[in-house]
Scaffold this motif. Sequence first.
Motif, PDB file in Angstrom:
ATOM      1  N   VAL A  43       0.862  -1.176   0.000  1.00 53.43           N
ATOM      2  CA  VAL A  43       0.000   0.000   0.000  1.00 53.43           C
ATOM      3  C   VAL A  43       0.901   1.229   0.000  1.00 53.43           C
ATOM      4  O   VAL A  43       1.561   1.526   0.998  1.00 53.43           O
ATOM      5  CB  VAL A  43      -0.951  -0.003   1.217  1.00 53.43           C
ATOM      6  N   PRO A  44       0.940   1.937  -1.134  1.00 63.18           N
ATOM      7  CA  PRO A  44       1.773   3.131  -1.242  1.00 63.18           C
ATOM      8  C   PRO A  44       1.011   4.366  -0.761  1.00 63.18           C
ATOM      9  O   PRO A  44      -0.197   4.303  -0.541  1.00 63.18           O
ATOM     10  CB  PRO A  44       2.020   3.221  -2.748  1.00 63.18           C
ATOM     11  N   PRO A  45       1.699   5.504  -0.637  1.00 60.24           N
ATOM     12  CA  PRO A  45       0.970   6.742  -0.352  1.00 60.24           C
ATOM     13  C   PRO A  45       0.144   7.142  -1.570  1.00 60.24           C
ATOM     14  O   PRO A  45       0.395   6.655  -2.676  1.00 60.24           O
ATOM     15  CB  PRO A  45       2.076   7.760  -0.069  1.00 60.24           C
ATOM     16  N   PRO A  46      -0.841   8.020  -1.383  1.00 57.80           N
ATOM     17  CA  PRO A  46      -1.631   8.477  -2.529  1.00 57.80           C
ATOM     18  C   PRO A  46      -0.740   9.144  -3.570  1.00 57.80           C
ATOM     19  O   PRO A  46       0.238   9.805  -3.227  1.00 57.80           O
ATOM     20  CB  PRO A  46      -2.601   9.504  -1.925  1.00 57.80           C
ATOM     21  N   ARG A  47      -1.078   8.970  -4.828  1.00 54.57           N
ATOM     22  CA  ARG A  47      -0.322   9.599  -5.908  1.00 54.57           C
ATOM     23  C   ARG A  47      -0.478  11.110  -5.845  1.00 54.57           C
ATOM     24  O   ARG A  47      -1.584  11.621  -5.681  1.00 54.57           O
ATOM     25  CB  ARG A  47      -0.810   9.102  -7.260  1.00 54.57           C
ATOM     26  N   GLY A  48       0.656  11.803  -5.962  1.00 56.35           N
ATOM     27  CA  GLY A  48       0.619  13.256  -6.058  1.00 56.35           C
ATOM     28  C   GLY A  48       0.322  13.978  -4.766  1.00 56.35           C
ATOM     29  O   GLY A  48       0.013  15.168  -4.781  1.00 56.35           O
ATOM     30  N   SER A  49       0.354  13.296  -3.640  1.00 57.90           N
ATOM     31  CA  SER A  49       0.099  13.988  -2.376  1.00 57.90           C
ATOM     32  C   SER A  49       0.971  13.393  -1.289  1.00 57.90           C
ATOM     33  O   SER A  49       1.393  12.247  -1.359  1.00 57.90           O
ATOM     34  CB  SER A  49      -1.366  13.889  -1.978  1.00 57.90           C
ATOM     35  N   GLU A  50       1.216  14.163  -0.312  1.00 53.51           N
ATOM     36  CA  GLU A  50       1.985  13.721   0.838  1.00 53.51           C
ATOM     37  C   GLU A  50       1.015  13.367   1.951  1.00 53.51           C
ATOM     38  O   GLU A  50       0.169  14.178   2.313  1.00 53.51           O
ATOM     39  CB  GLU A  50       2.918  14.836   1.322  1.00 53.51           C
ATOM     40  N   PRO A  51       1.116  12.148   2.506  1.00 52.76           N
ATOM     41  CA  PRO A  51       0.228  11.796   3.613  1.00 52.76           C
ATOM     42  C   PRO A  51       0.583  12.602   4.850  1.00 52.76           C
ATOM     43  O   PRO A  51       1.707  13.037   5.022  1.00 52.76           O
ATOM     44  CB  PRO A  51       0.499  10.306   3.829  1.00 52.76           C
ATOM     45  N   THR A  52      -0.408  12.804   5.683  1.00 51.59           N
ATOM     46  CA  THR A  52      -0.171  13.518   6.933  1.00 51.59           C
ATOM     47  C   THR A  52       0.008  12.521   8.065  1.00 51.59           C
ATOM     48  O   THR A  52      -0.465  11.395   7.974  1.00 51.59           O
ATOM     49  CB  THR A  52      -1.371  14.437   7.267  1.00 51.59           C
ATOM     50  N   LYS A  53       0.684  12.945   9.101  1.00 53.17           N
ATOM     51  CA  LYS A  53       0.865  12.073  10.255  1.00 53.17           C
ATOM     52  C   LYS A  53      -0.452  11.936  10.975  1.00 53.17           C
ATOM     53  O   LYS A  53      -1.195  12.907  11.132  1.00 53.17           O
ATOM     54  CB  LYS A  53       1.917  12.644  11.197  1.00 53.17           C
ATOM     55  N   LYS A  54      -0.745  10.726  11.410  1.00 49.77           N
ATOM     56  CA  LYS A  54      -1.965  10.472  12.166  1.00 49.77           C
ATOM     57  C   LYS A  54      -1.817  11.072  13.553  1.00 49.77           C
ATOM     58  O   LYS A  54      -0.809  10.901  14.205  1.00 49.77           O
ATOM     59  CB  LYS A  54      -2.197   8.970  12.267  1.00 49.77           C
ATOM     60  N   LYS A  55      -2.839  11.766  13.995  1.00 48.34           N
ATOM     61  CA  LYS A  55      -2.841  12.346  15.337  1.00 48.34           C
ATOM     62  C   LYS A  55      -3.016  11.265  16.360  1.00 48.34           C
ATOM     63  O   LYS A  55      -3.792  10.349  16.185  1.00 48.34           O
ATOM     64  CB  LYS A  55      -3.952  13.382  15.452  1.00 48.34           C
ATOM     65  N   LYS A  56      -2.286  11.378  17.451  1.00 55.93           N
ATOM     66  CA  LYS A  56      -2.372  10.374  18.511  1.00 55.93           C
ATOM     67  C   LYS A  56      -3.207  10.865  19.657  1.00 55.93           C
ATOM     68  O   LYS A  56      -3.383  11.983  19.917  1.00 55.93           O
ATOM     69  CB  LYS A  56      -0.994   9.992  18.994  1.00 55.93           C
TER      70      LYS A  56
END
Length: 158
Positions: free
Chosen positions: A145-158
């Motif tokens: 499972v790669p990150p979405p194309r053309g976008s940077e994933p954000t860190k999940k809030k804990k």
Amino acid sequence: MAEVCFNAIDDDDNGLLEEGCGVPQGTPQFVLAWDEPSADVDLWVSDARGEVARFGSATTTGLTKTNECPHEADTCWGQPRENVVLQEWSEEAVGRYAVRVRLESLGTATPPLVVRLGVKTHHGVESFSLLLDSVGSEERLSFDVPPPRGSEPTKKKK
């Protein structure tokens, strides 16, 4: 072609699985479907951290089993299916996911039991037909499972 509910196939080729069928959506998504309501097949998905998605509770990354049929707490509408989905994307979701499909009970079904597995990642949708020939038989697969194309994933809030 229109989307057919509960067959684990992207019938209308729009990159979604089971949309319009009351099935929670997200990426990644793993959908298992079979035609024999008396048979019990289990879908086990481990996220990139190795945590197994359970019915009604999320892994640390947010992967959740939203449908488990047959199951006393879920309505199957006569169509057995299971759905595992990540509804909120985070960078912790990137990685390899392990999938196990296991035949728990045949019920009145005659083997082999045909089950369909649909898998949605950011690369698209794939569908597989699996044959389970006896109680306890299983298939194991893995998916990156790669990150979405053309976008940077954000860190999940804990």
